[in-house]
Motif scaffolding. Structure first.
Motif, PDB file in Angstrom:
ATOM      1  N   UNK A  14      35.403  53.554  55.783  1.00  0.00           N
ATOM      2  CA  UNK A  14      34.829  53.935  54.485  1.00  0.00           C
ATOM      3  C   UNK A  14      35.856  54.515  53.510  1.00  0.00           C
ATOM      4  N   UNK A  15      36.684  55.501  53.901  1.00  0.00           N
ATOM      5  CA  UNK A  15      37.674  56.010  52.945  1.00  0.00           C
ATOM      6  C   UNK A  15      38.724  54.947  52.578  1.00  0.00           C
ATOM      7  N   UNK A  16      39.049  54.075  53.521  1.00  0.00           N
ATOM      8  CA  UNK A  16      40.013  53.003  53.247  1.00  0.00           C
ATOM      9  C   UNK A  16      39.429  52.013  52.240  1.00  0.00           C
ATOM     10  N   UNK A  17      38.165  51.669  52.404  1.00  0.00           N
ATOM     11  CA  UNK A  17      37.511  50.764  51.448  1.00  0.00           C
ATOM     12  C   UNK A  17      37.417  51.402  50.068  1.00  0.00           C
ATOM     13  N   UNK A  18      37.142  52.701  50.025  1.00  0.00           N
ATOM     14  CA  UNK A  18      37.090  53.401  48.735  1.00  0.00           C
ATOM     15  C   UNK A  18      38.443  53.330  48.031  1.00  0.00           C
ATOM     16  N   UNK A  19      39.529  53.524  48.771  1.00  0.00           N
ATOM     17  CA  UNK A  19      40.879  53.443  48.191  1.00  0.00           C
ATOM     18  C   UNK A  19      41.181  52.005  47.753  1.00  0.00           C
ATOM     19  N   UNK A  20      40.761  51.032  48.552  1.00  0.00           N
ATOM     20  CA  UNK A  20      40.954  49.618  48.214  1.00  0.00           C
ATOM     21  C   UNK A  20      40.262  49.280  46.890  1.00  0.00           C
ATOM     22  N   UNK A  21      39.022  49.725  46.734  1.00  0.00           N
ATOM     23  CA  UNK A  21      38.279  49.448  45.506  1.00  0.00           C
ATOM     24  C   UNK A  21      38.901  50.188  44.320  1.00  0.00           C
ATOM     25  N   UNK A  22      39.253  51.440  44.511  1.00  0.00           N
ATOM     26  CA  UNK A  22      39.869  52.231  43.436  1.00  0.00           C
ATOM     27  C   UNK A  22      41.189  51.601  42.988  1.00  0.00           C
ATOM     28  N   UNK A  23      42.009  51.207  43.953  1.00  0.00           N
ATOM     29  CA  UNK A  23      43.303  50.587  43.644  1.00  0.00           C
ATOM     30  C   UNK A  23      43.095  49.205  43.027  1.00  0.00           C
ATOM     31  N   UNK A  24      42.140  48.457  43.542  1.00  0.00           N
ATOM     32  CA  UNK A  24      41.824  47.143  42.985  1.00  0.00           C
ATOM     33  C   UNK A  24      41.344  47.232  41.551  1.00  0.00           C
ATOM     34  N   UNK A  25      40.536  48.255  41.258  1.00  0.00           N
ATOM     35  CA  UNK A  25      40.047  48.445  39.891  1.00  0.00           C
ATOM     36  C   UNK A  25      41.202  48.724  38.935  1.00  0.00           C
ATOM     37  N   UNK A  26      42.164  49.526  39.375  1.00  0.00           N
ATOM     38  CA  UNK A  26      43.323  49.810  38.533  1.00  0.00           C
ATOM     39  C   UNK A  26      44.155  48.547  38.321  1.00  0.00           C
ATOM     40  N   UNK A  27      44.391  47.791  39.388  1.00  0.00           N
ATOM     41  CA  UNK A  27      45.161  46.555  39.252  1.00  0.00           C
ATOM     42  C   UNK A  27      44.448  45.589  38.306  1.00  0.00           C
ATOM     43  N   UNK A  28      43.148  45.441  38.464  1.00  0.00           N
ATOM     44  CA  UNK A  28      42.363  44.552  37.608  1.00  0.00           C
ATOM     45  C   UNK A  28      42.508  44.974  36.140  1.00  0.00           C
ATOM     46  N   UNK A  29      42.364  46.265  35.901  1.00  0.00           N
ATOM     47  CA  UNK A  29      42.466  46.781  34.530  1.00  0.00           C
ATOM     48  C   UNK A  29      43.859  46.542  33.940  1.00  0.00           C
ATOM     49  N   UNK A  30      44.889  46.812  34.729  1.00  0.00           N
ATOM     50  CA  UNK A  30      46.261  46.646  34.227  1.00  0.00           C
ATOM     51  C   UNK A  30      46.610  45.177  34.039  1.00  0.00           C
ATOM     52  N   UNK A  31      46.151  44.317  34.941  1.00  0.00           N
ATOM     53  CA  UNK A  31      46.515  42.902  34.884  1.00  0.00           C
ATOM     54  C   UNK A  31      45.690  42.122  33.865  1.00  0.00           C
ATOM     55  N   UNK A  32      44.428  42.516  33.686  1.00  0.00           N
ATOM     56  CA  UNK A  32      43.533  41.714  32.848  1.00  0.00           C
ATOM     57  C   UNK A  32      43.020  42.463  31.623  1.00  0.00           C
ATOM     58  N   UNK A  33      43.413  43.713  31.487  1.00  0.00           N
ATOM     59  CA  UNK A  33      43.046  44.518  30.323  1.00  0.00           C
ATOM     60  C   UNK A  33      41.533  44.625  30.152  1.00  0.00           C
ATOM     61  N   UNK A  34      40.834  44.727  31.269  1.00  0.00           N
ATOM     62  CA  UNK A  34      39.388  44.938  31.206  1.00  0.00           C
ATOM     63  C   UNK A  34      38.937  45.619  32.493  1.00  0.00           C
ATOM     64  N   UNK A  35      37.731  46.149  32.443  1.00  0.00           N
ATOM     65  CA  UNK A  35      37.177  46.840  33.599  1.00  0.00           C
ATOM     66  C   UNK A  35      36.747  45.840  34.668  1.00  0.00           C
ATOM     67  N   UNK A  36      36.937  46.215  35.917  1.00  0.00           N
ATOM     68  CA  UNK A  36      36.548  45.345  37.019  1.00  0.00           C
ATOM     69  C   UNK A  36      35.025  45.184  37.033  1.00  0.00           C
ATOM     70  N   UNK A  37      34.542  43.933  37.124  1.00  0.00           N
ATOM     71  CA  UNK A  37      33.090  43.723  37.133  1.00  0.00           C
ATOM     72  C   UNK A  37      32.441  44.228  38.423  1.00  0.00           C
ATOM     73  N   UNK A  38      31.174  44.606  38.316  1.00  0.00           N
ATOM     74  CA  UNK A  38      30.447  45.156  39.466  1.00  0.00           C
ATOM     75  C   UNK A  38      30.324  44.179  40.620  1.00  0.00           C
ATOM     76  N   UNK A  39      30.170  42.870  40.333  1.00  0.00           N
ATOM     77  CA  UNK A  39      30.035  41.921  41.439  1.00  0.00           C
ATOM     78  C   UNK A  39      31.319  41.841  42.272  1.00  0.00           C
ATOM     79  N   UNK A  40      32.467  42.006  41.651  1.00  0.00           N
ATOM     80  CA  UNK A  40      33.730  42.055  42.389  1.00  0.00           C
ATOM     81  C   UNK A  40      33.810  43.346  43.191  1.00  0.00           C
ATOM     82  N   UNK A  41      33.454  44.438  42.573  1.00  0.00           N
ATOM     83  CA  UNK A  41      33.465  45.747  43.261  1.00  0.00           C
ATOM     84  C   UNK A  41      32.560  45.701  44.505  1.00  0.00           C
TER      85      UNK A  41
END
Length: 186
Positions: free
Chosen positions: A107-134
């Protein structure tokens, strides 16, 4: 040829098709961002990549990766790693790997994965990560979509022991990837 010293300003000024474009985060509208800049996207999460190096002699295949970031102190570790793949001047794939070696503490590892993925998504695509991806990332379910001309993938590979697995979030640039071995790296 392995590049050991890079002039970031020179690489940022090179015009090349298929580069990551970040209208807000990248500077002026439509500013081009190189793999060297993409490598810094997750620095604030402790995932600083090493030197961006050519890995296959005579081919324009380059990569950089962060050190493995340990998520907890278990016998079998949960870890996260960030990769940038591409050619010398063009980022082809930005990828986060989550290795869950201790599924009872996922659970904590998945939380970090999602948090880090959201940041990468935002930086790479200049938008918020969609809920279906999350939701797919949290559930560890395969996912495929596109945004801003990039492919977004979540893949899972189960290990043969103790319900352990690897989850990968990849943001791939298909325009730049046609001739790359990294394009099919999932």
């Amino acid at each position: 040829m392995i590049c050991s010293s890079l002039n970031l300003d020179a690489f940022m000024s090179i015009s090349s098709p298929g580069r990551w474009t970040l209208p807000k985060n990248g500077g002026e509208n439509g500013a081009q961002v190189t793999p060297y800049v993409a490598g810094k996207f997750l620095d604030e999460h402790g995932l600083e990549v090493g030197p961006y190096k050519q890995i296959i002699e005579d081919l324009d295949e380059w990569q950089s990766s962060s050190d493995v970031f340990k998520l907890g102190d278990y016998i079998f570790e949960n870890t996260i790693t960030y990769f940038v793949y591409g050619s010398e001047h063009v980022a082809i794939c930005l990828k986060i790997d989550l290795d869950v070696g201790e599924p009872d503490n996922a659970e904590p590892a998945l939380a970090k994965f999602v948090e880090t993925g959201a940041l990468l998504y935002e930086k790479a695509l200049d938008s918020e990560m969609p809920n279906n991806l999350r939701k797919a990332m949290i559930a560890g379910k395969p996912f495929k979509s596109s945004a801003e001309g990039k492919e977004i993938l979540v893949t899972r590979k189960d290990w043969s022991i103790d319900n352990s697995y690897t989850l990968k979030l990849s943001i791939r640039n298909p325009e730049a990837a046609r001739s790359s071995i990294f394009y099919f790296d999932d």
